[in-house]
Enzyme design. Sequence first.
Site, mmCIF file in Angstrom:
data_model
loop_
_atom_site.group_PDB
_atom_site.id
_atom_site.type_symbol
_atom_site.label_atom_id
_atom_site.label_comp_id
_atom_site.label_asym_id
_atom_site.label_seq_id
_atom_site.Cartn_x
_atom_site.Cartn_y
_atom_site.Cartn_z
ATOM 1 N N ARG A 50 2.662 59.505 50.528
ATOM 2 C CA ARG A 50 3.065 60.086 49.232
ATOM 3 C C ARG A 50 3.085 61.602 49.346
ATOM 4 O O ARG A 50 3.957 62.279 48.813
ATOM 5 C CB ARG A 50 2.130 59.630 48.104
ATOM 6 C CG ARG A 50 2.361 60.400 46.803
ATOM 7 C CD ARG A 50 1.857 59.715 45.531
ATOM 8 N NE ARG A 50 0.588 59.044 45.680
ATOM 9 C CZ ARG A 50 -0.595 59.639 45.795
ATOM 10 N NH1 ARG A 50 -0.694 60.956 45.744
ATOM 11 N NH2 ARG A 50 -1.704 58.933 45.945
ATOM 12 N N TYR A 102 23.712 64.323 31.164
ATOM 13 C CA TYR A 102 23.622 62.930 31.634
ATOM 14 C C TYR A 102 22.703 62.123 30.702
ATOM 15 O O TYR A 102 21.648 62.606 30.277
ATOM 16 C CB TYR A 102 23.078 62.920 33.073
ATOM 17 C CG TYR A 102 22.881 61.540 33.620
ATOM 18 C CD1 TYR A 102 23.972 60.785 34.031
ATOM 19 C CD2 TYR A 102 21.620 60.969 33.690
ATOM 20 C CE1 TYR A 102 23.805 59.503 34.513
ATOM 21 C CE2 TYR A 102 21.440 59.683 34.173
ATOM 22 C CZ TYR A 102 22.544 58.953 34.582
ATOM 23 O OH TYR A 102 22.369 57.677 35.046
ATOM 24 N N ASP A 174 21.803 70.567 37.586
ATOM 25 C CA ASP A 174 22.107 69.238 38.112
ATOM 26 C C ASP A 174 23.425 69.361 38.873
ATOM 27 O O ASP A 174 24.484 69.537 38.274
ATOM 28 C CB ASP A 174 22.210 68.235 36.954
ATOM 29 C CG ASP A 174 22.495 66.807 37.427
ATOM 30 O OD1 ASP A 174 23.074 66.643 38.517
ATOM 31 O OD2 ASP A 174 22.159 65.861 36.683
ATOM 32 N N LYS A 199 24.662 59.255 44.314
ATOM 33 C CA LYS A 199 26.112 59.418 44.194
ATOM 34 C C LYS A 199 26.695 59.927 45.523
ATOM 35 O O LYS A 199 26.572 59.263 46.517
ATOM 36 C CB LYS A 199 26.407 60.339 43.013
ATOM 37 C CG LYS A 199 25.578 60.022 41.740
ATOM 38 C CD LYS A 199 25.926 58.693 41.111
ATOM 39 C CE LYS A 199 24.899 58.228 40.069
ATOM 40 N NZ LYS A 199 24.601 59.155 38.984
HETATM 41 C C1 LIG Z 1 23.509 59.309 38.053
HETATM 42 C C2 LIG Z 1 23.169 60.671 37.547
HETATM 43 C C3 LIG Z 1 21.845 61.032 37.275
HETATM 44 C C4 LIG Z 1 20.693 60.051 37.407
HETATM 45 O O1 LIG Z 1 20.426 59.705 38.711
HETATM 46 P P1 LIG Z 1 19.812 58.275 39.170
HETATM 47 O O2 LIG Z 1 19.856 58.370 40.648
HETATM 48 O O3 LIG Z 1 20.708 57.222 38.583
HETATM 49 O O4 LIG Z 1 18.448 58.194 38.603
HETATM 50 C C5 LIG Z 1 21.595 62.327 36.873
HETATM 51 N N1 LIG Z 1 22.583 63.226 36.707
HETATM 52 C C6 LIG Z 1 23.866 62.907 36.934
HETATM 53 C C7 LIG Z 1 24.928 63.935 36.732
HETATM 54 C C8 LIG Z 1 24.206 61.625 37.357
HETATM 55 O O5 LIG Z 1 25.494 61.307 37.570
#
Ligand SMILES: *Cc1c(COP(=O)(O)O)cnc(C)c1O
Length: 395
Positions: A50, A102, A174, A199
């Site tokens: 961890r 998001y 983000d 993604k």
């Molecule tokens: C998918 C997404 C998230 C969340 O991420 P997870 O891996 O699904 O927890 C946050 N911000 C954006 C822009 C996203 O497309």
Amino acid sequence: MTDSFQFSTRLIRNTVSVDPQTGAANVPVYLSSTFHQKDFDHFGKYDYSRSGNPTREALEKAIASLEGGVQGFAFASGMAAISTAFLLLSTGDHAIVPKNVYGGTFRILTQILGRFGIDHTFVDTSNLDQVEQAIRPNTKVIYVETPSNPTLKVTDIHAVSEIAKAHRCYTFVDNTFMTPVFQRPLELGADLVLHSATKFISGHSDVVAGLAVAGNKELAEKIYFLQNALGAVLGVQDSWLLLRGLKTLDVRFRKSAESALKIASFFSARPEVKTVYYPGLPGHPGSDLQMVQAGSGGAVLSFELKDEAAARCFVNHVSLPVFAVSLGAVESILSYPPKMSHAELSEEERIKAGIGNGLLRLSVGLEDPDDLIRDFTVGLTAGHENERETVKGLL
Ligand SMILES: *Cc1c(COP(=O)(O)O)cnc(C)c1O
């Protein structure tokens, strides 16, 4: 050092590391939760996974270097990374957040952080006056997500960072939609970069993961403390899969972005399409800024058809993309925001946010763009045939 190399070279240099013991060309998968300590008094670098694991660390170092930050952190999901970052805040603090943030981030702010007395204001961060006006004496973070989902609004990261610095608060970005291939927020003045690595970075719809990169040592120490304390770390095998995904990120993402521009241009010229949202298209309200700050529109676009029936008909008649939530994969992913990412908004809130009943979002994959365009032509014209049939039926 490595910094003198182009991004694509750095991508490989940071993800391929020859194992000194065996010569293996890949980072070993260290499936070990604990580590033997040779010395009774002085423990080694690793003690418990961890707190640190060599496979995860290789990924964390790679993303830190690619984003130009001081330290990277891998989490069990994008939401784990984002929620850990928000726990830098304490009771009485305030965050400024984009209206079209998001959905998962929206949920944390509105349903969890409020219980701990952490307040927020939603603004249109593409409008700098709104950002400035929302600042309070207790504002600790300005949060940016650019381009935004699903209408691809563009926020000026450098300008927001300047506002944040003037008010002694952090800028979190983000960077999921752009990745460091196209956009490096720390170089533009941000303090912390966050990713849903689920993604583009993973790129194959096979891992759920999150990453964070701190731009300075003080923030890195705080994030490390929280990562270890809260424990939402990424597993070892998933860390390895992300390292593998990263190796091809540059070629995958550039190819998808090239195809996205072609497809966005195709949709723009079609009479069945009311609006195309793609920041790489001249004419999109944020395209000039997008080109300066990222140099590409990326691989996600949205387009609005006449109504829900037209969107349904399109989805039912195309055969190449998967119809699913998520984005950023080798396969094209078509999604319907009103029933997927933005299902929690009321119809009125949704329409106000520019997410009409005919809106579809497309994440462009690695199929040949001409095949995709042929497929989408079928989707668009099938709607017309149906209309004619309906009219005939009525007669
Ligand atoms: C998918 C997404 C998230 C969340 O991420 P997870 O891996 O699904 O927890 C946050 N911000 C954006 C822009 C996203 O497309």
